[in-house]
Structures are given as C-alpha cells and as structure tokens.
Scaffold this motif. Structure first.
Motif, short mmCIF file in Angstrom:
data_model
loop_
_atom_site.label_atom_id
_atom_site.label_comp_id
_atom_site.label_asym_id
_atom_site.label_seq_id
_atom_site.Cartn_x
_atom_site.Cartn_y
_atom_site.Cartn_z
N GLU A 1 0.83 -1.19 0.00
CA GLU A 1 0.00 0.00 0.00
C GLU A 1 0.88 1.26 0.00
O GLU A 1 2.09 1.19 0.26
N LYS B 1 -5.14 12.08 -2.50
CA LYS B 1 -5.36 10.68 -2.89
C LYS B 1 -5.74 10.57 -4.37
O LYS B 1 -5.23 9.70 -5.09
N LYS C 1 -3.75 4.96 1.24
CA LYS C 1 -4.36 5.40 2.49
C LYS C 1 -3.85 6.79 2.85
O LYS C 1 -2.71 7.14 2.52
N THR D 1 -5.40 8.00 11.08
CA THR D 1 -5.72 7.45 9.75
C THR D 1 -7.12 7.83 9.36
O THR D 1 -8.07 7.64 10.13
N ASP E 1 -11.47 5.19 4.68
CA ASP E 1 -11.60 5.10 3.22
C ASP E 1 -12.98 5.59 2.82
O ASP E 1 -13.98 5.31 3.48
#
Length: 205
Positions: free
Chosen positions: A146, A175, A188, A201, A204
């Motif tokens: 990732e 992103k 991510k 974080t 999504d």
C-alpha cells in the motif's frame, strides 16, 4: 616613412520620413475557456477576503517551520540540530515546540516508515473539471502492499476527529492525484498531529 592617403568623409544620407501605416488590430474571435488554478488546501477555504495584517502570523510561521524540519533535518531528530535550523529560519524554538518534534522519535509506526521508500514534499498537478489543482504532499511512503500519504498538522485540537473534519477534503485531493499516477496499490491517507502526538488514519471513502 609611412604615407597616409586622405579620403573625403562620407556623409550619412538624410533619413527618409517613416510612413505612418496603420496596422489593423487583430481580435481573437474563438471560444474562450476559463481555467482556474487551485491548491488542495484552498478547496476547504471559504472564498472571502481575510483581514490584511502587516505583522508576521506566528502560527503560520511555526507550521511552515515544522514542515521544513520534517524534510530537512535528519531522523531521528536531534535537539541541537532542530534548534539551529529554527534559528536560521528566524524562529526561536520553545520547549513545547521541541517536545512535540522530538516526540516523533518515539512513534514506532513513523520510525518504520522512515526505513521504507519515501519522499517529502511530493509535488502533484491534476485537472479537475475546469480547474488545475496543484500542490505538495508532505510525505508519501511506498510500502510493499500500500501507499501512505501523510500530512503534518500543528493545529491545537482536542481530538483527531477535529482534524479529520478540517482536512479530509485536502487529503482526498491528494489521494485522487496519486491514484491518477499509480492505482496499482491501495492508497491510504493519514494526519500527524504534533499537538496530540498521534498518527490519525482517515477512513476510506
């Protein structure tokens, strides 16, 4: 003895008066398309005039300095190097500033990221409808399975959700820009809060 021959001086001819010829004005008559340039951070801002101030915005200066230290100083961060760097920037580090920066040395996830392939101030430019969006991602880490986009924040907040609410649009733009270049791996996004000493974080979407 050397003899020189004399020659009459040449006279410059009278300049002819320039003829005044009127040139037609050319006017573009095709379709006109307006292209607006934006940065990711400006997408979340209200389009209003801000009060004009001649004095330096200390919070902005501090935030810029923290970003520069992340990319320019060696990791793990050394106290004296950070102080010297700030002095060269014209900023006197407070004890709170040093504590927040040096605390990043103890973050195990960040320490691991620094061992991976990564880039600070990763530039991008993308086209979105009639706008060209450009800017820099603070840090991009390319892992085996990732890719991580990390944005540093110096805001004083109570919890991570406040930062997510403030900056999720900015991170979504980053992103989208990275996916346009490479969609081979999941991407991510995350924020690092110096105030909270925490990696946050983003979910999504």
């Amino acid at each position: 003895m050397i003899h020189f021959e004399s020659h009459p001086l040449y006279e410059r001819p009278e300049a002819e008066e320039a003829k005044n010829v009127k040139q037609p004005t050319l006017t573009y008559k095709g379709d006109i398309q307006c292209v607006e340039t934006l940065t990711a951070s400006s997408l979340k801002q209200k389009q209003t005039w801000k009060p004009f101030e001649l004095k330096t915005n200390v919070a902005t200066q501090r935030g810029t300095l923290f970003h520069e230290i992340m990319g320019q100083c060696s990791y793990p961060f050394q106290k004296q190097e950070v102080i010297d760097f700030a002095n060269g920037y014209g900023y006197t580090m407070r004890e709170t500033d040093l504590k927040q920066i040096l605390a990043l040395n103890e973050n195990e996830v960040y320490a691991q990221w620094m061992k991976e392939d990564h880039q600070f101030e990763c530039s991008y430019i993308i086209s979105n409808d009639d706008a060209i969006i450009h800017g820099f991602m603070d840090l991009v880490i390319w892992l085996e399975n990732e890719t991580i986009i990390l944005d540093y924040k110096t805001d004083t907040v109570s919890n991570g959700q406040e930062l997510i609410d403030l900056y999720h649009v900015q991170l979504e733009t980053y992103k989208d820009a990275l996916q346009a270049c490479d969609d081979s791996k999941p991407i991510k996004t995350a924020l690092y809060s110096f105030h909270l000493n925490e990696i946050i974080t983003l979910p999504d979407v």
